[in-house]
Design a protein around this motif. Structure first.
Motif, PDB file in Angstrom:
ATOM      1  N   THR A 197      54.598  30.370  56.830  1.00 54.99           N
ATOM      2  CA  THR A 197      54.111  31.618  57.427  1.00 54.99           C
ATOM      3  C   THR A 197      53.508  31.386  58.807  1.00 54.99           C
ATOM      4  N   LEU A 198      52.648  30.361  58.926  1.00 55.22           N
ATOM      5  CA  LEU A 198      51.985  30.120  60.211  1.00 55.22           C
ATOM      6  C   LEU A 198      52.976  29.708  61.295  1.00 55.22           C
ATOM      7  N   TRP A 199      53.996  28.976  60.911  1.00 54.56           N
ATOM      8  CA  TRP A 199      54.951  28.539  61.935  1.00 54.56           C
ATOM      9  C   TRP A 199      55.805  29.704  62.428  1.00 54.56           C
ATOM     10  N   HIS A 200      56.237  30.558  61.507  1.00 58.72           N
ATOM     11  CA  HIS A 200      57.108  31.656  61.908  1.00 58.72           C
ATOM     12  C   HIS A 200      56.337  32.798  62.562  1.00 58.72           C
ATOM     13  N   GLN A 201      55.039  32.910  62.294  1.00 59.01           N
ATOM     14  CA  GLN A 201      54.284  34.022  62.857  1.00 59.01           C
ATOM     15  C   GLN A 201      53.211  33.588  63.854  1.00 59.01           C
ATOM     16  N   GLY A 202      52.979  32.272  63.982  1.00 60.29           N
ATOM     17  CA  GLY A 202      51.947  31.850  64.913  1.00 60.29           C
ATOM     18  C   GLY A 202      52.214  30.523  65.582  1.00 60.29           C
ATOM     19  N   TYR A 203      53.335  29.875  65.267  1.00 63.25           N
ATOM     20  CA  TYR A 203      53.693  28.581  65.854  1.00 63.25           C
ATOM     21  C   TYR A 203      52.592  27.533  65.631  1.00 63.25           C
ATOM     22  N   VAL A 204      52.100  27.491  64.417  1.00 68.55           N
ATOM     23  CA  VAL A 204      51.080  26.517  64.004  1.00 68.55           C
ATOM     24  C   VAL A 204      51.630  25.742  62.817  1.00 68.55           C
ATOM     25  N   GLU A 205      51.430  24.432  62.817  1.00 67.50           N
ATOM     26  CA  GLU A 205      51.877  23.585  61.712  1.00 67.50           C
ATOM     27  C   GLU A 205      50.718  23.335  60.761  1.00 67.50           C
ATOM     28  N   ALA A 206      50.886  23.654  59.494  1.00 68.72           N
ATOM     29  CA  ALA A 206      49.887  23.342  58.458  1.00 68.72           C
ATOM     30  C   ALA A 206      50.158  21.927  57.959  1.00 68.72           C
ATOM     31  N   MET A 207      49.207  21.038  58.137  1.00 67.68           N
ATOM     32  CA  MET A 207      49.403  19.627  57.820  1.00 67.68           C
ATOM     33  C   MET A 207      48.939  19.269  56.403  1.00 67.68           C
ATOM     34  N   GLN A 208      47.777  19.759  56.005  1.00 70.40           N
ATOM     35  CA  GLN A 208      47.231  19.458  54.684  1.00 70.40           C
ATOM     36  C   GLN A 208      46.545  20.696  54.138  1.00 70.40           C
ATOM     37  N   PHE A 209      46.427  20.745  52.796  1.00 76.04           N
ATOM     38  CA  PHE A 209      45.761  21.883  52.149  1.00 76.04           C
ATOM     39  C   PHE A 209      44.973  21.372  50.955  1.00 76.04           C
ATOM     40  N   GLU A 210      43.793  21.937  50.772  1.00 77.17           N
ATOM     41  CA  GLU A 210      42.928  21.502  49.668  1.00 77.17           C
ATOM     42  C   GLU A 210      42.294  22.716  48.991  1.00 77.17           C
ATOM     43  N   ILE A 211      42.409  22.757  47.659  1.00 78.56           N
ATOM     44  CA  ILE A 211      41.672  23.752  46.877  1.00 78.56           C
ATOM     45  C   ILE A 211      40.331  23.125  46.516  1.00 78.56           C
ATOM     46  N   MET A 212      39.266  23.575  47.156  1.00 76.43           N
ATOM     47  CA  MET A 212      37.956  22.955  46.947  1.00 76.43           C
ATOM     48  C   MET A 212      37.252  23.492  45.709  1.00 76.43           C
ATOM     49  N   LYS A 213      37.489  24.744  45.374  1.00 78.26           N
ATOM     50  CA  LYS A 213      36.782  25.337  44.241  1.00 78.26           C
ATOM     51  C   LYS A 213      37.512  26.589  43.803  1.00 78.26           C
ATOM     52  N   VAL A 214      37.521  26.833  42.494  1.00 76.81           N
ATOM     53  CA  VAL A 214      38.113  28.053  41.938  1.00 76.81           C
ATOM     54  C   VAL A 214      37.071  28.682  41.014  1.00 76.81           C
ATOM     55  N   ASP A 215      36.665  29.905  41.312  1.00 75.83           N
ATOM     56  CA  ASP A 215      35.662  30.610  40.513  1.00 75.83           C
ATOM     57  C   ASP A 215      36.317  31.770  39.791  1.00 75.83           C
ATOM     58  N   PHE A 216      36.244  31.755  38.456  1.00 76.80           N
ATOM     59  CA  PHE A 216      36.698  32.882  37.655  1.00 76.80           C
ATOM     60  C   PHE A 216      35.513  33.821  37.395  1.00 76.80           C
ATOM     61  N   ALA A 217      35.818  34.992  36.898  1.00 82.31           N
ATOM     62  CA  ALA A 217      34.754  35.900  36.473  1.00 82.31           C
ATOM     63  C   ALA A 217      33.952  35.243  35.350  1.00 82.31           C
ATOM     64  N   LYS A 218      32.623  35.454  35.348  1.00 88.15           N
ATOM     65  CA  LYS A 218      31.755  34.782  34.385  1.00 88.15           C
ATOM     66  C   LYS A 218      32.152  35.102  32.947  1.00 88.15           C
ATOM     67  N   GLN A 219      32.525  36.352  32.686  1.00 90.94           N
ATOM     68  CA  GLN A 219      32.919  36.734  31.332  1.00 90.94           C
ATOM     69  C   GLN A 219      34.149  35.956  30.876  1.00 90.94           C
ATOM     70  N   PHE A 220      35.124  35.805  31.791  1.00 91.04           N
ATOM     71  CA  PHE A 220      36.326  35.054  31.442  1.00 91.04           C
ATOM     72  C   PHE A 220      36.014  33.579  31.224  1.00 91.04           C
ATOM     73  N   GLU A 221      35.168  32.994  32.101  1.00 97.51           N
ATOM     74  CA  GLU A 221      34.794  31.583  31.930  1.00 97.51           C
ATOM     75  C   GLU A 221      34.063  31.366  30.611  1.00 97.51           C
ATOM     76  N   ASP A 222      33.177  32.327  30.243  1.00100.86           N
ATOM     77  CA  ASP A 222      32.473  32.207  28.959  1.00100.86           C
ATOM     78  C   ASP A 222      33.458  32.261  27.795  1.00100.86           C
ATOM     79  N   SER A 223      34.458  33.141  27.902  1.00103.55           N
ATOM     80  CA  SER A 223      35.448  33.235  26.822  1.00103.55           C
ATOM     81  C   SER A 223      36.289  31.958  26.736  1.00103.55           C
ATOM     82  N   ILE A 224      36.645  31.380  27.900  1.00 97.13           N
ATOM     83  CA  ILE A 224      37.406  30.126  27.907  1.00 97.13           C
ATOM     84  C   ILE A 224      36.576  29.005  27.289  1.00 97.13           C
TER      85      ILE A 224
END
Length: 326
Positions: free
Chosen positions: A175-202
């Motif tokens: 997306t960035l290359w075709h719409q902004g001419y930027v190269e994405a080199m690396q990507f990191e998911i640092m944290k994922v937060d679910f809704a508290k009710q769902f996390e409690d059920s899990i």
């Protein structure tokens, strides 16, 4: 007096001219300093700068790299890294807050419509000097993260996070290359937060599953314990049967041994008595009397014994018994 007054006026005029010259020099110097501090921008060697107007907010299309640049009044530089830069979505970042989106529907519950999640992430990008628009890149990449998250179920975010991160990096770069001419080199998911009710059920589901596993193991342990108890009972029964058989066999062997010993003893006695009779040339009646005497001798040691003896002599009287004490 006229000459003195004239000289005084000329000196005052020269003094006023010097003061005016100093004032003008100060004004020029102030103007130069104003120009230097407000119209000149300095960039580090590893920075790109885009000129931005304070009043209108307009941004120039051309990016300039490190050094001293004349900007003009009311302008400054909007800077981005000349190497790889980081676009970050998190509460700790000054770029943007975490991406708010939803997961895909759970195959086991298609009507759920997915779960709301908050994704904190960061992507390493390399800017192309001719086309630098940071806020636009943040918007584009954030939309890609939000859309891609809907392709995966909630459980994928803790079981396949590396797969999700790789997929997001691929789509962000595209997306960035075709719409902004930027190269994405690396990507990191640092944290994922679910809704508290769902996390409690899990958490509750995981606890229940762990308890189920523990109960299954306890049942297996009890089965092993019961199996050991059955084996012990079977072994004790086998030992009892072997012991009973051995005891019966031992009694049988002992009885046979006593019988054989008695027969051997009696046979040997008969043999020796026969040899005695032959050696002493005794008649059967005499041998009978001998046995009586032996019996009396054997019993007399235990007390008084009463016996009958035949009469002594050659009288023709009938034999009669005489009792006596021995």
């Amino acid at each position: 007096m006229d000459v003195g007054l004239l000289d005084g006026r000329e000196g005052q005029t020269n003094s006023n001219g010097a003061e005016e010259g100093v004032k003008w020099c100060g004004r020029v110097l102030g103007f130069v300093l104003f120009i230097l501090f407000t119209c000149v921008g300095v960039l580090d060697p590893n920075q790109y700068g885009i000129r931005k107007n304070f009043l209108t907010g307009n941004i120039s299309e051309k990016a300039e790299r490190g050094g001293i640049h004349f900007l003009g009044p009311l302008k400054t530089f909007f800077t981005v890294p000349a190497g790889q830069g980081t676009l970050q979505w998190s509460w700790k970042s000054g770029d943007r807050p975490p991406v708010q989106t939803r997961t895909g529907a759970d195959p086991q519950d298609p009507d759920s419509g997915g779960q709301p999640i908050s994704i904190s992430c960061a992507v390493q990008v390399r800017f192309v000097p001719d086309m630098i628009q940071r806020q636009r890149y943040l918007l584009l990449a954030g939309n890609v993260v939000s859309n891609t998250a809907q392709e995966y179920t909630p459980t994928d975010f803790w079981s396949k996070r590396d797969v999700i991160a790789a997929r997001m990096l691929y789509k962000i770069n595209h997306t960035l290359w075709h719409q902004g001419y930027v190269e994405a080199m690396q990507f990191e998911i640092m944290k994922v937060d679910f809704a508290k009710q769902f996390e409690d059920s899990i958490t509750a589901v995981q606890v229940a599953e762990q308890a189920k596993v523990v109960n299954e193991y306890e049942q297996q342990v009890q089965q092993v314990v019961q199996h050991i108890s059955v084996l012990q009972s079977e072994n004790q029964a086998a030992i009892a049967n072997i012991s009973a058989g051995a005891e019966a066999k031992a009694k049988e062997i002992k009885a046979a041994a006593r019988r054989d010993a008695f027969n051997l003893k009696q046979g040997m006695k008969a043999q020796k008595y026969a040899e005695l009779r032959k050696a002493l040339e005794l008649s059967p009646s005499q041998m009978g009397e001998y046995f009586k005497v032996k019996s009396v001798q054997g019993q007399s040691s235990q007390g008084k014994v009463v016996v009958g003896l035949p009469s002594v002599g050659k009288s023709s009287m009938k034999d009669h018994s005489v009792s006596g004490e021995l």
